[in-house]
Enzyme design. Structure first.
Site, PDB file in Angstrom:
ATOM      1  N   PRO A  53       0.821  -1.135  -0.030  1.00 32.49           N
ATOM      2  CA  PRO A  53      -0.077   0.012   0.066  1.00 32.49           C
ATOM      3  C   PRO A  53       1.007   1.337  -0.046  1.00 32.49           C
ATOM      4  O   PRO A  53       1.741   1.314   0.662  1.00 32.49           O
ATOM      5  CB  PRO A  53      -0.911  -0.075   1.277  1.00 32.49           C
ATOM      6  CG  PRO A  53      -0.108  -1.170   2.057  1.00 32.49           C
ATOM      7  CD  PRO A  53       0.701  -2.126   1.066  1.00 32.49           C
ATOM      8  N   HIS A  54       0.671   2.243  -0.796  1.00 27.33           N
ATOM      9  CA  HIS A  54       1.204   3.366  -1.110  1.00 27.33           C
ATOM     10  C   HIS A  54       0.544   4.690  -1.379  1.00 27.33           C
ATOM     11  O   HIS A  54      -0.575   4.399  -1.972  1.00 27.33           O
ATOM     12  CB  HIS A  54       2.513   3.152  -1.934  1.00 27.33           C
ATOM     13  CG  HIS A  54       1.976   2.708  -3.257  1.00 27.33           C
ATOM     14  ND1 HIS A  54       1.656   1.295  -3.590  1.00 27.33           N
ATOM     15  CD2 HIS A  54       1.819   3.433  -4.498  1.00 27.33           C
ATOM     16  CE1 HIS A  54       1.265   1.190  -4.898  1.00 27.33           C
ATOM     17  NE2 HIS A  54       1.305   2.363  -5.389  1.00 27.33           N
ATOM     18  N   ALA A  55       1.032   5.755  -1.227  1.00 29.44           N
ATOM     19  CA  ALA A  55       0.408   7.055  -1.595  1.00 29.44           C
ATOM     20  C   ALA A  55       1.254   8.198  -1.465  1.00 29.44           C
ATOM     21  O   ALA A  55       2.503   7.975  -0.794  1.00 29.44           O
ATOM     22  CB  ALA A  55      -0.865   7.124  -0.489  1.00 29.44           C
TER      23      ALA A  55
END
Length: 141
Positions: A53-55
């Site tokens: 998960p990344h942002a």
């Protein structure tokens, strides 16, 4: 990890970053929202028991990351429909697209190594896991 499903896992790792001072408590909800928006676009479960998960967010000044290992596996809507055992969550400063891509590629390449995954599976402590990351990471130029 304590979490048994994807959103719990993301919250658990964000809370780890907050408790360690890497993300300010005041910024927690905005960072979580950025991750949620990204995850709703397409699951970051890439297969082989891995999720990344990344942002990007204007609430961090440098790349921040957390690693979690699940003994039981977490349903993450992965590409191969397999439960996730390893989660690397990272947040990159807004407008650092190249850094974002390089970070994502480096994590995926690192975890694609079966020996690394096996070592992470059997590591007895957080310190042992950190040692695997430090000793297996490519040398910086």
């Amino acid at each position: 990890m304590e979490a048994t499903e994807r959103w719990q896992a993301i919250v658990e790792l964000i809370d780890r970053l907050v408790s360690s001072g890497r993300i300010k408590m005041a910024d927690r909800e905005q960072v979580l929202e950025a991750l949620k928006q990204r995850e709703e676009t397409m699951s970051t479960g890439i297969g082989f028991g891995i999720a990344i998960p990344h942002a990007s967010s204007d609430r961090v000044e440098e790349v921040v990351a957390a690693f979690g290992r699940s003994e039981v596996g977490i349903e993450f809507d992965s590409l191969d429909n397999s439960p996730v055992r390893f989660i690397v969550l990272f947040v990159v400063p807004k407008d650092q697209f190249q850094t974002h891509l390089r970070t994502l590629a480096a994590i995926a390449k690192f975890l694609n190594d079966r020996n690394v995954r096996e070592s992470l599976s059997t590591a007895a402590s957080a310190e042992a896991i950190l040692g695997i990351f430090e000793n297996s990471a490519p040398a910086k130029a």
